[in-house]
Design a protein around this motif. Structure first.
Motif, mmCIF file in Angstrom:
data_model
loop_
_atom_site.group_PDB
_atom_site.id
_atom_site.type_symbol
_atom_site.label_atom_id
_atom_site.label_comp_id
_atom_site.label_asym_id
_atom_site.label_seq_id
_atom_site.Cartn_x
_atom_site.Cartn_y
_atom_site.Cartn_z
ATOM 1 N N LYS A 11 1.003 -1.337 -0.192
ATOM 2 C CA LYS A 11 -0.177 -0.058 -0.081
ATOM 3 C C LYS A 11 0.910 1.171 0.016
ATOM 4 O O LYS A 11 0.610 2.128 -0.661
ATOM 5 N N LYS A 12 1.951 1.149 0.819
ATOM 6 C CA LYS A 12 2.736 2.326 0.927
ATOM 7 C C LYS A 12 3.571 2.592 -0.327
ATOM 8 O O LYS A 12 3.632 3.724 -0.629
ATOM 9 N N LEU A 14 2.541 1.661 -3.299
ATOM 10 C CA LEU A 14 1.636 2.134 -4.147
ATOM 11 C C LEU A 14 1.392 3.536 -4.188
ATOM 12 O O LEU A 14 1.251 4.220 -5.171
ATOM 13 N N ALA A 15 1.130 3.877 -3.008
ATOM 14 C CA ALA A 15 0.785 5.414 -2.834
ATOM 15 C C ALA A 15 1.877 6.363 -3.151
ATOM 16 O O ALA A 15 1.536 7.336 -3.788
ATOM 17 N N HIS A 16 3.294 5.970 -2.666
ATOM 18 C CA HIS A 16 4.126 6.817 -2.788
ATOM 19 C C HIS A 16 4.596 6.889 -4.262
ATOM 20 O O HIS A 16 4.908 8.075 -4.613
ATOM 21 N N THR A 17 4.440 5.940 -5.354
ATOM 22 C CA THR A 17 4.669 6.163 -6.514
ATOM 23 C C THR A 17 3.437 6.532 -7.421
ATOM 24 O O THR A 17 3.530 6.619 -8.711
ATOM 25 N N HIS A 18 2.334 6.558 -6.892
ATOM 26 C CA HIS A 18 1.176 6.978 -7.395
ATOM 27 C C HIS A 18 0.736 6.141 -8.582
ATOM 28 O O HIS A 18 0.130 6.365 -9.396
ATOM 29 N N CYS A 19 0.882 4.634 -8.311
ATOM 30 C CA CYS A 19 0.519 3.668 -9.189
ATOM 31 C C CYS A 19 -0.706 3.038 -8.917
ATOM 32 O O CYS A 19 -1.064 2.760 -7.560
ATOM 33 N N LYS A 20 -1.593 2.816 -9.882
ATOM 34 C CA LYS A 20 -2.838 2.449 -9.618
ATOM 35 C C LYS A 20 -3.146 1.148 -10.439
ATOM 36 O O LYS A 20 -4.405 0.551 -10.512
ATOM 37 N N LEU A 46 -6.369 0.798 -0.392
ATOM 38 C CA LEU A 46 -6.325 2.192 -0.955
ATOM 39 C C LEU A 46 -7.351 2.842 -1.547
ATOM 40 O O LEU A 46 -7.466 3.763 -2.109
ATOM 41 N N LEU A 48 -8.575 1.379 -4.131
ATOM 42 C CA LEU A 48 -8.508 1.524 -5.726
ATOM 43 C C LEU A 48 -9.297 0.120 -6.305
ATOM 44 O O LEU A 48 -9.599 -1.013 -5.381
#
Length: 180
Positions: A11-12, A14-20, A46, A48
């Motif tokens: 989760k961290k 994905l959030a840090h890299t703005h990856c969805k 997240l 998503l």
């Protein structure tokens, strides 16, 4: 050690890299099952859509009906995007290119399949702006039982801290105690 704990790291990331979007190879075995469960939980945390999880099964010479159907059933039950990319022809072409006899089931035979699978995952991820999630566990990594330039390569290894001896237990505990 539970699915949620593993999912918090992803989760961290994905959030840090703005990856969805994430790409993951699903074999129908325990390691890819655990990695997919972790991925689903991270996406849920997240908020998503699970359709951003691109689960790909890549049948080839050693794929059994049992593992193939396990992979399909798992992907369907979790509501992720699923895709099948058979790799028989690509691996046969590679065998021809390097002069390897398909009846020789040596390490070359196995590793050619593993490397083709990783190439497919990486290329799909590049195409859709996703990260490839690795399925290798701590025991495989520590003992060197992963194929160089194949299953040891990913953008994030969700199982990398879980020893092989705990993979089945984590999945069983999740099946008994967590809703997916």
């Amino acid at each position: 050690m539970c699915i949620r704990d593993r999912a918090m790291g992803l989760k961290k990331r994905l959030a840090h890299t703005h990856c969805k979007s994430a790409v993951i190879g699903i074999s129908g075995g325990l390691d890819s099952t655990l990695a997919l469960l972790v991925t689903v939980r991270a996406f849920d945390l997240l908020g998503l859509d699970r359709s951003g999880i691109r689960a790909i099964t890549m049948p080839c010479f050693g794929t059994t009906d049992r593992t193939y159907h396990n992979a399909l059933d798992l992907m369907t039950s979790l509501g992720v995007s699923q895709r099948e990319i058979p790799i028989h022809n690509a691996v046969r072409q590679h065998f021809a290119d390097i002069g390897h006899d398909e009846s020789d089931h040596s390490v070359t035979y196995e590793n050619c399949q593993a490397r083709e699978r990783t190439q497919v995952l990486m290329d799909v991820a590049n195409k859709i702006g996703a990260i490839v999630l690795g399925t290798g566990d701590l025991s495989e990594i520590a003992l060197g039982w992963c194929t160089y330039n194949a299953d040891h390569m990913s953008m994030y290894g969700v199982n990398s801290g879980v020893p092989k001896t705990l993979v089945r237990w984590v999945i069983q505990t999740a099946a008994e105690n967590e809703a997916f």
